[in-house]
Design a protein around this motif. Structure first.
Motif, mmCIF file in Angstrom:
data_model
loop_
_atom_site.group_PDB
_atom_site.id
_atom_site.type_symbol
_atom_site.label_atom_id
_atom_site.label_comp_id
_atom_site.label_asym_id
_atom_site.label_seq_id
_atom_site.Cartn_x
_atom_site.Cartn_y
_atom_site.Cartn_z
ATOM 1 N N ALA A 70 56.964 -5.449 2.869
ATOM 2 C CA ALA A 70 57.236 -6.790 2.353
ATOM 3 C C ALA A 70 56.249 -7.734 3.018
ATOM 4 O O ALA A 70 56.248 -7.859 4.240
ATOM 5 N N GLN A 71 55.396 -8.348 2.206
ATOM 6 C CA GLN A 71 54.376 -9.255 2.744
ATOM 7 C C GLN A 71 54.573 -10.656 2.188
ATOM 8 O O GLN A 71 54.990 -10.828 1.045
ATOM 9 N N ARG A 72 54.226 -11.611 3.024
ATOM 10 C CA ARG A 72 54.277 -13.022 2.660
ATOM 11 C C ARG A 72 55.662 -13.433 2.173
ATOM 12 O O ARG A 72 55.830 -14.001 1.107
ATOM 13 N N VAL A 73 56.646 -13.112 2.999
ATOM 14 C CA VAL A 73 58.027 -13.516 2.739
ATOM 15 C C VAL A 73 58.188 -14.935 3.276
ATOM 16 O O VAL A 73 57.876 -15.199 4.440
ATOM 17 N N ARG A 74 58.669 -15.827 2.437
ATOM 18 C CA ARG A 74 58.840 -17.230 2.836
ATOM 19 C C ARG A 74 60.282 -17.658 2.590
ATOM 20 O O ARG A 74 60.787 -17.541 1.473
ATOM 21 N N TYR A 75 60.922 -18.129 3.656
ATOM 22 C CA TYR A 75 62.255 -18.690 3.538
ATOM 23 C C TYR A 75 62.079 -20.204 3.534
ATOM 24 O O TYR A 75 61.811 -20.808 4.551
ATOM 25 N N SER A 97 54.151 7.008 -7.628
ATOM 26 C CA SER A 97 54.751 7.089 -6.297
ATOM 27 C C SER A 97 55.078 5.743 -5.658
ATOM 28 O O SER A 97 55.739 5.697 -4.621
ATOM 29 N N ALA A 98 54.650 4.632 -6.250
ATOM 30 C CA ALA A 98 54.905 3.317 -5.648
ATOM 31 C C ALA A 98 54.952 2.233 -6.718
ATOM 32 O O ALA A 98 54.313 2.347 -7.762
ATOM 33 N N VAL A 99 55.724 1.192 -6.428
ATOM 34 C CA VAL A 99 55.811 0.037 -7.321
ATOM 35 C C VAL A 99 55.692 -1.217 -6.464
ATOM 36 O O VAL A 99 56.319 -1.330 -5.414
ATOM 37 N N THR A 100 54.875 -2.162 -6.921
ATOM 38 C CA THR A 100 54.684 -3.422 -6.217
ATOM 39 C C THR A 100 55.269 -4.548 -7.065
ATOM 40 O O THR A 100 55.073 -4.588 -8.281
ATOM 41 N N PHE A 101 55.971 -5.464 -6.408
ATOM 42 C CA PHE A 101 56.675 -6.560 -7.073
ATOM 43 C C PHE A 101 56.300 -7.895 -6.441
ATOM 44 O O PHE A 101 55.854 -7.953 -5.309
ATOM 45 N N LYS A 102 56.582 -8.964 -7.179
ATOM 46 C CA LYS A 102 56.701 -10.297 -6.596
ATOM 47 C C LYS A 102 58.141 -10.711 -6.861
ATOM 48 O O LYS A 102 58.785 -10.213 -7.799
ATOM 49 N N ALA A 103 58.677 -11.594 -6.030
ATOM 50 C CA ALA A 103 60.082 -11.948 -6.156
ATOM 51 C C ALA A 103 60.333 -13.391 -5.757
ATOM 52 O O ALA A 103 59.568 -13.976 -4.984
ATOM 53 N N ALA A 104 61.415 -13.930 -6.299
ATOM 54 C CA ALA A 104 61.867 -15.266 -5.923
ATOM 55 C C ALA A 104 63.384 -15.296 -5.982
ATOM 56 O O ALA A 104 63.998 -14.649 -6.826
ATOM 57 N N VAL A 105 63.964 -16.047 -5.059
ATOM 58 C CA VAL A 105 65.405 -16.274 -5.042
ATOM 59 C C VAL A 105 65.602 -17.775 -5.164
ATOM 60 O O VAL A 105 65.041 -18.543 -4.378
ATOM 61 N N GLY A 106 66.385 -18.168 -6.160
ATOM 62 C CA GLY A 106 66.602 -19.584 -6.390
ATOM 63 C C GLY A 106 68.066 -19.972 -6.314
ATOM 64 O O GLY A 106 68.952 -19.155 -6.546
ATOM 65 N N VAL A 107 68.291 -21.232 -5.967
ATOM 66 C CA VAL A 107 69.613 -21.838 -5.990
ATOM 67 C C VAL A 107 69.464 -23.155 -6.733
ATOM 68 O O VAL A 107 68.646 -23.997 -6.346
ATOM 69 N N ASP A 108 70.209 -23.313 -7.811
ATOM 70 C CA ASP A 108 70.158 -24.538 -8.619
ATOM 71 C C ASP A 108 68.731 -24.886 -9.041
ATOM 72 O O ASP A 108 68.315 -26.047 -8.981
ATOM 73 N N GLY A 109 67.951 -23.873 -9.435
ATOM 74 C CA GLY A 109 66.600 -24.105 -9.934
ATOM 75 C C GLY A 109 65.543 -24.323 -8.872
ATOM 76 O O GLY A 109 64.383 -24.565 -9.189
ATOM 77 N N ARG A 110 65.904 -24.231 -7.606
ATOM 78 C CA ARG A 110 64.965 -24.447 -6.501
ATOM 79 C C ARG A 110 64.777 -23.131 -5.752
ATOM 80 O O ARG A 110 65.752 -22.498 -5.355
ATOM 81 N N ASP A 111 63.525 -22.703 -5.582
ATOM 82 C CA ASP A 111 63.254 -21.470 -4.838
ATOM 83 C C ASP A 111 63.624 -21.655 -3.373
ATOM 84 O O ASP A 111 63.165 -22.598 -2.731
#
Length: 127
Positions: A70-75, A97-111
């Protein structure tokens, strides 16, 4: 925290969107800043990994996807009791053998959390 409260969208090999409600009754809130309870970032990252497994291509029986990196994780903001987390993952690249993703977690439309690169690798399950 073991399961999502709702899975909104899954396209294997492409993306997944799931929802986790954060109840104020979680035992972690008693020790994780009791006067200002916030959901630990590692639990948010665990939900991202679970959503990524939903979006990952199917693997043969006896194999599973495991977190490799997991790289460049920002809270960016806290997740607090009563929040509804919307976890969204998108496949960037997939091999056998591998899968790479980008991800975001939002609350009320705000990451509140973003991950630029999350990589899962195929692993054989021990018998």
């Amino acid at each position: 925290m073991t399961a999502f409260d709702e899975v909104l969208d899954v396209v294997p090999g492409k993306r997944a969107v799931a929802v986790r409600n954060v109840p104020g009754t979680l035992t972690v809130f008693a020790t994780h800043f009791p006067r200002f309870p916030v959901l630990p970032g590692v639990l948010i990252l665990d939900d991202i990994v679970r959503a990524a497994r939903l979006a990952a291509p199917d693997v043969p029986q006896g194999s599973r996807w495991v977190l490799a990196e997991a790289q460049r994780v920002r809270y960016r903001h806290f997740a607090e009791p009563g929040d509804r987390l919307e976890i969204s993952v998108t496949v960037i690249e997939a091999t056998e053998s591998a899968v790479t993703f980008k991800a975001a977690v939002g609350v009320d439309g705000r990451d509140i959390t973003t991950v630029r690169q999350l990589r899962l690798e195929k692993s054989e399950v021990a018998a």
